[in-house]
Scaffold this motif. Structure first.
Motif, mmCIF file in Angstrom:
data_model
loop_
_atom_site.group_PDB
_atom_site.id
_atom_site.type_symbol
_atom_site.label_atom_id
_atom_site.label_comp_id
_atom_site.label_asym_id
_atom_site.label_seq_id
_atom_site.Cartn_x
_atom_site.Cartn_y
_atom_site.Cartn_z
ATOM 1 N N SER A 102 -4.411 -5.076 12.919
ATOM 2 C CA SER A 102 -3.088 -5.350 12.451
ATOM 3 C C SER A 102 -2.509 -4.026 11.748
ATOM 4 O O SER A 102 -1.587 -4.120 10.964
ATOM 5 N N ALA A 103 -3.348 -2.971 11.841
ATOM 6 C CA ALA A 103 -2.725 -1.840 10.975
ATOM 7 C C ALA A 103 -1.449 -1.321 11.344
ATOM 8 O O ALA A 103 -0.948 -1.121 12.282
ATOM 9 N N ALA A 104 -0.894 -0.954 10.122
ATOM 10 C CA ALA A 104 0.595 -0.535 10.275
ATOM 11 C C ALA A 104 0.727 0.735 10.769
ATOM 12 O O ALA A 104 1.788 1.164 11.704
ATOM 13 N N TRP A 105 -0.301 1.538 10.570
ATOM 14 C CA TRP A 105 -0.294 2.773 11.209
ATOM 15 C C TRP A 105 -0.864 2.930 12.693
ATOM 16 O O TRP A 105 -0.897 3.866 13.185
ATOM 17 N N ALA A 106 -0.968 1.788 13.001
ATOM 18 C CA ALA A 106 -1.750 1.813 14.657
ATOM 19 C C ALA A 106 -0.272 1.935 15.305
ATOM 20 O O ALA A 106 -0.470 2.663 16.772
ATOM 21 N N ARG A 107 0.912 1.593 14.974
ATOM 22 C CA ARG A 107 2.056 1.783 15.776
ATOM 23 C C ARG A 107 2.541 3.309 15.895
ATOM 24 O O ARG A 107 1.937 3.892 15.044
ATOM 25 N N PRO A 108 3.034 3.708 16.826
ATOM 26 C CA PRO A 108 3.441 5.306 17.115
ATOM 27 C C PRO A 108 4.276 5.279 15.798
ATOM 28 O O PRO A 108 5.074 4.853 15.465
ATOM 29 N N ALA A 109 3.848 6.584 15.317
ATOM 30 C CA ALA A 109 4.759 7.096 13.797
ATOM 31 C C ALA A 109 6.022 7.595 14.513
ATOM 32 O O ALA A 109 6.113 8.048 15.421
ATOM 33 N N PRO A 110 6.923 7.006 13.422
ATOM 34 C CA PRO A 110 8.304 7.674 13.665
ATOM 35 C C PRO A 110 8.463 9.277 13.478
ATOM 36 O O PRO A 110 7.357 9.682 12.692
ATOM 37 N N THR A 111 9.654 9.499 13.851
ATOM 38 C CA THR A 111 9.639 11.129 13.822
ATOM 39 C C THR A 111 9.369 11.578 12.415
ATOM 40 O O THR A 111 10.134 10.694 11.353
ATOM 41 N N GLY A 158 10.155 0.853 2.418
ATOM 42 C CA GLY A 158 9.433 0.270 3.581
ATOM 43 C C GLY A 158 9.076 -1.209 3.188
ATOM 44 O O GLY A 158 9.634 -1.866 2.557
ATOM 45 N N THR A 159 7.887 -1.463 4.014
ATOM 46 C CA THR A 159 7.335 -2.800 3.656
ATOM 47 C C THR A 159 5.982 -2.869 3.099
ATOM 48 O O THR A 159 5.150 -1.763 3.084
ATOM 49 N N THR A 160 5.829 -3.945 2.185
ATOM 50 C CA THR A 160 4.247 -3.949 1.488
ATOM 51 C C THR A 160 3.352 -4.038 2.607
ATOM 52 O O THR A 160 3.182 -4.909 3.390
ATOM 53 N N PRO A 161 2.076 -2.952 2.626
ATOM 54 C CA PRO A 161 1.214 -3.132 3.735
ATOM 55 C C PRO A 161 0.089 -4.338 3.262
ATOM 56 O O PRO A 161 0.184 -4.908 1.960
ATOM 57 N N ASP A 162 -0.668 -4.606 4.186
ATOM 58 C CA ASP A 162 -1.707 -5.913 4.023
ATOM 59 C C ASP A 162 -2.497 -5.136 2.583
ATOM 60 O O ASP A 162 -2.660 -4.122 2.413
#
Lengths: 104, 161
Positions: B6-15, B52-56
């Motif tokens: 569920s890693a937030a950074w697994a998503r493609p990073a925004p520009t 942003g949002t609070t990470p796990d």
């Protein structure tokens, strides 16, 4: 008391122990500072730097203990407040400055 | 257990925001500017928390442990500075104090960089960006290697004399 949902990765415990290890490292640095001050000639600067190291060590312990308590009381601890991180780092930097005063 | 699933950074990073500085600005200068900007954040945690949002919480704790490991490295370097001063009493004053001060300076740099990197990682996780990369570990290991070689030489020469 309800049984807290236990994190199978033991992340809060590991973080708590990491803080403990760090206080031990700070203790070693403080002891070496005391040894340096005791070995050198008892100049005013040396005594002052040694006392400052002792106070900074206590400050570091205070920050670490506050964080350790925060980690121990909840099962979903919040992220480390930046102020505490900054306080711990400033204590470390100040110890290094005292060390420079003792060594030179 | 896979917490990376569920890693937030697994998503493609925004520009990534492109730096507005000229292409020929020295890299060191950019680092100093970035560092000064981050120093403000050390004392204003609200700014970080709003983004942003609070990470796990586990990611935040892992980041905290990395920060603490770097802080221990800094404390060890400071202890090394004391040790050089205390346990090599036969060295000439200049060498002894020089080596001790080099180790102490490395400790200061290491601790300042620790909190700075922790802050950058925390912010990147909140924004869902890639974690920042750093040349610092390589730099520090080179410095430690140089100091170690210098110590070996100094001790050998010191015993000869």
């Amino acid at each position: 008391m309800t049984e807290p949902r236990r994190d199978p990765g033991l992340q809060p415990e590991r973080t708590r122990l990491a803080w403990r290890r760090t206080t031990l490292s700070a203790t070693v640095a403080a002891i070496l500072a005391a040894k340096t001050a005791l070995h050198g000639s008892a100049s005013a600067v040396g005594v002052a730097a040694c006392a400052a190291c002792g106070l900074l060590w206590l400050g570091f312990l205070l920050v670490a203990n506050r964080r350790i308590r925060a980690l121990a009381t909840t099962d979903r601890p919040r992220a480390l407040p930046p102020r505490q991180a900054t306080a711990a780092v400033l204590c470390t930097v100040a110890i290094a400055v005292c060390a420079a005063a003792l060594v030179v | 257990m896979s917490i990376c699933g569920s890693a937030a950074w697994a998503r493609p990073a925004p520009t990534h925001p492109q730096p507005t500085h000229g292409r020929h600005t020295p890299v060191v200068f950019l680092y100093v500017i970035e560092f000064a900007r981050n120093v403000r954040l050390w004392f204003a945690p609200e700014v970080v928390r709003q983004e942003g949002t609070t990470p796990d919480y586990r990611f935040s704790l892992a980041n905290e442990r990395t920060f603490l490991a770097w802080l221990r490295t800094a404390l060890a370097l400071i202890g090394g500075g004391f040790a050089v001063d205390q346990f090599l009493p036969d060295l000439r004053w200049g060498w002894r104090v020089g080596l001790a001060l080099a180790l102490l300076a490395a400790g200061v740099l290491c601790s300042l960089r620790a909190v700075n990197h922790w802050m950058r990682c925390e912010r990147a996780m909140r924004r869902g960006e890639d974690l920042p990369v750093s040349r610092f570990p390589a730099l520090l290991s080179v410095v430690v290697a140089v100091v170690a070689v210098a110590m070996v030489l100094v001790v050998l020469v010191g015993w000869e004399g």
